[in-house]
Write a protein that holds these residues in place. Structure first.
Motif, PDB file in Angstrom:
ATOM      1  N   TRP A 158       0.808  -1.228   0.000  1.00  7.03           N
ATOM      2  CA  TRP A 158       0.000   0.000   0.000  1.00  7.03           C
ATOM      3  C   TRP A 158       0.840   1.277   0.000  1.00  7.03           C
ATOM      4  CZ3 TRP A 158       2.077   2.212   4.146  1.00  7.03           C
ATOM      5  CH2 TRP A 158       2.559   1.369   5.161  1.00  7.03           C
ATOM      6  N   ALA A 184      -3.003  -3.954  -2.510  1.00  7.80           N
ATOM      7  CA  ALA A 184      -3.130  -4.101  -1.059  1.00  7.80           C
ATOM      8  C   ALA A 184      -4.562  -3.767  -0.646  1.00  7.80           C
ATOM      9  CB  ALA A 184      -2.147  -3.182  -0.357  1.00  7.80           C
ATOM     10  N   GLN A 186      -5.548  -2.101   1.755  1.00  9.41           N
ATOM     11  CA  GLN A 186      -5.686  -0.711   2.233  1.00  9.41           C
ATOM     12  C   GLN A 186      -5.856   0.273   1.078  1.00  9.41           C
ATOM     13  OE1 GLN A 186      -3.208  -2.786   2.986  1.00  9.41           O
ATOM     14  NE2 GLN A 186      -2.773  -2.836   5.165  1.00  9.41           N
ATOM     15  N   GLY A 219      -4.829 -13.291  -2.078  1.00 15.91           N
ATOM     16  CA  GLY A 219      -3.380 -13.363  -2.306  1.00 15.91           C
ATOM     17  C   GLY A 219      -2.917 -14.813  -2.309  1.00 15.91           C
ATOM     18  N   VAL A 223      -1.080 -17.201  -5.284  1.00 17.13           N
ATOM     19  CA  VAL A 223       0.235 -17.845  -5.109  1.00 17.13           C
ATOM     20  C   VAL A 223       0.116 -19.370  -5.203  1.00 17.13           C
ATOM     21  CG1 VAL A 223       2.242 -18.029  -3.593  1.00 17.13           C
ATOM     22  CG2 VAL A 223       0.919 -15.923  -3.626  1.00 17.13           C
ATOM     23  N   THR A 234       5.808  -7.635  -3.617  1.00 15.43           N
ATOM     24  CA  THR A 234       6.486  -6.620  -2.814  1.00 15.43           C
ATOM     25  C   THR A 234       5.735  -6.507  -1.503  1.00 15.43           C
ATOM     26  OG1 THR A 234       7.203  -5.380  -4.753  1.00 15.43           O
ATOM     27  CG2 THR A 234       7.203  -4.201  -2.668  1.00 15.43           C
ATOM     28  N   SER A 236       6.256  -7.361   3.095  1.00  9.97           N
ATOM     29  CA  SER A 236       7.100  -7.671   4.251  1.00  9.97           C
ATOM     30  C   SER A 236       7.883  -8.966   4.049  1.00  9.97           C
ATOM     31  CB  SER A 236       6.225  -7.800   5.493  1.00  9.97           C
ATOM     32  OG  SER A 236       5.284  -8.834   5.310  1.00  9.97           O
ATOM     33  N   VAL A 239       5.742 -12.052   5.066  1.00  9.47           N
ATOM     34  CA  VAL A 239       4.816 -12.571   4.053  1.00  9.47           C
ATOM     35  C   VAL A 239       5.598 -13.132   2.855  1.00  9.47           C
ATOM     36  CG1 VAL A 239       2.934 -11.981   2.465  1.00  9.47           C
ATOM     37  CG2 VAL A 239       2.907 -11.105   4.796  1.00  9.47           C
TER      38      VAL A 239
HETATM   39  P1  ADP Z   1       2.751  -4.661   4.768  1.00 12.21           P
HETATM   40  O1  ADP Z   1       3.354  -5.204   6.031  1.00 12.21           O
HETATM   41  O2  ADP Z   1       3.560  -3.635   4.088  1.00 12.21           O
HETATM   42  O3  ADP Z   1       1.283  -4.382   4.844  1.00 12.21           O
HETATM   43  P2  ADP Z   1       2.351  -7.240   3.719  1.00 12.21           P
HETATM   44  O4  ADP Z   1       3.520  -8.066   3.389  1.00 12.21           O
HETATM   45  O5  ADP Z   1       1.523  -7.592   4.909  1.00 12.21           O
HETATM   46  O6  ADP Z   1       2.904  -5.785   3.753  1.00 12.21           O
HETATM   47  O7  ADP Z   1       1.346  -7.142   2.497  1.00 12.21           O
HETATM   48  C1  ADP Z   1       1.756  -6.865   1.184  1.00 12.21           C
HETATM   49  C2  ADP Z   1       0.781  -7.524   0.234  1.00 12.21           C
HETATM   50  O8  ADP Z   1       0.795  -8.937   0.470  1.00 12.21           O
HETATM   51  C3  ADP Z   1      -0.670  -7.088   0.412  1.00 12.21           C
HETATM   52  O9  ADP Z   1      -1.268  -7.008  -0.877  1.00 12.21           O
HETATM   53  C4  ADP Z   1      -1.270  -8.221   1.208  1.00 12.21           C
HETATM   54  O10 ADP Z   1      -2.654  -8.366   1.030  1.00 12.21           O
HETATM   55  C5  ADP Z   1      -0.524  -9.420   0.645  1.00 12.21           C
HETATM   56  N1  ADP Z   1      -0.487 -10.603   1.509  1.00 12.21           N
HETATM   57  C6  ADP Z   1      -0.484 -10.644   2.864  1.00 12.21           C
HETATM   58  N2  ADP Z   1      -0.461 -11.929   3.296  1.00 12.21           N
HETATM   59  C7  ADP Z   1      -0.448 -12.726   2.203  1.00 12.21           C
HETATM   60  C8  ADP Z   1      -0.419 -14.142   1.986  1.00 12.21           C
HETATM   61  N3  ADP Z   1      -0.400 -15.009   2.986  1.00 12.21           N
HETATM   62  N4  ADP Z   1      -0.399 -14.586   0.709  1.00 12.21           N
HETATM   63  C9  ADP Z   1      -0.404 -13.727  -0.329  1.00 12.21           C
HETATM   64  N5  ADP Z   1      -0.435 -12.393  -0.184  1.00 12.21           N
HETATM   65  C10 ADP Z   1      -0.449 -11.878   1.056  1.00 12.21           C
END
Ligand code: ADP
Length: 489
Positions: A158, A184, A186, A219, A223, A234, A236, A239
């Motif tokens: 986001w 995202a 958000q 998400g 995957v 892109t 964390s 994740v």
């Molecule tokens: P942040 O901590 O910056 O919010 P995240 O890594 O949590 O970053 O999220 C980045 C993206 O990954 C978002 O689009 C989120 O919805 C997606 N995401 C979070 N968890 C998963 C998952 N288990 N599988 C696939 N996508 C995910």
């Protein structure tokens, strides 16, 4: 002109060139981080919707399809057309970005310009992607073809909503892939607007699909999908690890990851101090500290440390926080309540572990998700704020004596996304640049990221590179064709 009343037109899933409701009929709220109030209800994709999107993308990539039959130069023209349309709607997109993300309008406007630049850069690549002719042993003729990997899943964060979309869409389209992208949860609005523009640009049905929703549902479904050949992510590191595991367990799809960072910015004693203070300030506070490559460990050489801290505090106290639509505001709210709480928790940890709070340290306003611009001095390597990614407006200033010492300390992290050094001494600059374990090293500047220059991480900051020529690689397969010739010539 920035428009705080920008109308939100696109709130449905974009599948096969049409806006549709989620199969479940479910919607989720996207909030305005300035007020915490709902901006719009957006269709929520889940596995069933991802299945539809992947099947549209698969069909668009089939042999003989309109997309596969396009000349590469024509793909470039479509991408350029999308860039033109984004440019035409720049103010609307930037306004949507401010509403959904909370960044100041000028920063949003800059992001949209960088998105346009990214599309134009990759548009130029389309008909310049080619393989080799190889003098293989045995008298055979060998050539390589560079081919699109097929359906790609793209999952973005986001912090730079449209720009992250551009970093994902542009090289994938240039390579000839078809796309299922999840923005995202958000910040889904600018991606849906861009999807509408892609239809207007003339991309064939199914080439581009955008499915807003949550990470663990939509998400995960992307995957885990057996027909998705590659995932670009892109977000964390936490994740990223889940994504690599899921991809490996499903169909061993390719994965590129652009993850977290704890990037060092080293200030040597020979700098122009005012300039250095400003570069380090922007390296951290830009986008409210919500940037994976932000300079979150400011290392300052002993001799200039105290003066540097004093000047940094002076500059930071002037930082104007408030409504991101006001032209004099430099810092809006953090993205959400969870993020705000996490940042405040890190600030408490900083104080508890002995760092000196120089300014800020609290939430700003009772409405929305603001955090005061904050500086800690006397930060040491073992403190949590020097090790973990805070993703907020919190600058940690650390002291060092020698270049060798700071190189060792800069590398003492699991991350390796970026690094910077400010100095007039070319030997110091290049010694650091060679020794630091980071995907990007900036000398006398910071976050100088452009469409032409590869970006990505060492160590746990990721796999693969985005942008530049390297950014095409994750979307391409190399096919080797060997022809046996009857005689050697
Ligand atoms: P942040 O901590 O910056 O919010 P995240 O890594 O949590 O970053 O999220 C980045 C993206 O990954 C978002 O689009 C989120 O919805 C997606 N995401 C979070 N968890 C998963 C998952 N288990 N599988 C696939 N996508 C995910």
């Amino acid at each position: 002109m920035a428009n705080p009343n920008q109308k939100i037109v696109y709130t449905k899933l974009f599948i096969n060139n049409a806006f549709v409701d989620a199969q479940s009929g479910k919607k989720f709220a996207t909030l305005n981080p300035v007020t915490g109030k709902t901006l719009a209800e957006v269709a929520e994709a889940d596995k069933a919707d991802v299945d539809l999107a992947v099947s549209a993308a698969k069909k668009a990539f089939e042999r003989g399809s309109e997309w596969r039959n396009l000349d590469a130069s024509q793909r470039g023209r479509l991408i350029n057309k999308l860039a033109d349309l984004i440019e035409e709607h720049k103010t609307e997109l930037a306004s949507l970005e401010v509403l959904d993300n909370g960044k100041p309008f000028a920063e949003a406007d800059f992001d949209i310009q960088c998105s346009i630049d990214t599309f134009r850069y990759y548009a130029g690549w389309c008909d310049k992607i080619h393989g080799n002719t190889i003098p293989a042993d045995g008298g055979s003729l060998a050539v390589t073809l560079k081919e699109a990997v097929g359906v790609v899943g793209q999952i973005i964060p986001w912090n730079y909503p449209l720009l992250m979309l551009a970093w994902k869409f542009a090289p994938a389209l240039a390579a000839g892939c078809t796309i299922v992208l999840k923005p995202a949860e958000q910040t889904p609005l600018s991606a849906l607007f861009a999807a509408a523009l892609s239809k207007q640009a003339g991309f064939p049905d199914g080439v581009i699909n955008v499915v807003p929703g949550f990470g663990e549902t939509a998400g995960h479904a992307i995957v885990n999908h057996p027909d998705v050949r590659k995932v670009a992510f892109t977000g964390s590191t936490e994740v990223g690890r889940i994504i690599a595991e899921t991809a490996a367990k499903s169909n061993l799809k390719k994965v590129s990851l652009e993850l977290g960072g704890k990037s060092p910015l080293v200030v040597m004693e020979d700098v122009d101090l005012d300039e250095a203070v400003e570069i380090a300030h922007n390296a951290l506070f830009a986008n409210h500290g919500q940037c994976c490559c932000c300079g979150s460990r400011t290392f300052v050489q002993e001799k200039v440390y105290d003066a540097f801290v004093a000047k940094s505090v002076e500059l930071t106290l002037k930082r104007k926080v408030g409504n991101p639509f006001s032209t004099d505001v430099q810092q809006g709210p953090q993205i959400d309540a969870e993020s705000q709480q996490k940042i405040l928790k890190y600030i408490e940890l900083g104080k508890k572990e002995g760092a000196k709070l120089e300014c800020g340290g609290k939430k700003w306003s009772n409405e929305g998700y603001f955090v005061e611009p904050t500086i800690f001095s006397s930060v040491t390597d073992n403190m949590t704020i020097a090790q973990e990614e805070i993703f907020g407006p919190v600058q940690s200033i650390l002291k060092f004596k020698t270049l060798d010492e700071v190189i060792e300390r800069a590398n003492k992290t699991t991350y390796g996304l970026a690094a910077g050094i400010l100095t007039k001494n070319i030997d110091w600059a290049f010694t650091f640049a060679r020794a630091v374990e980071a995907g990007s090293v900036w000398i006398n500047c910071f976050d100088a990221t452009t469409a032409q220059t590869p970006f990505g991480g060492y160590k746990q900051s990721g796999h693969g590179r985005e942008l530049g020529e390297d950014g095409l690689e994750p979307y391409l397969e190399t096919k080797t064709i060997v022809v046996k010739l009857p005689t050697k010539n």
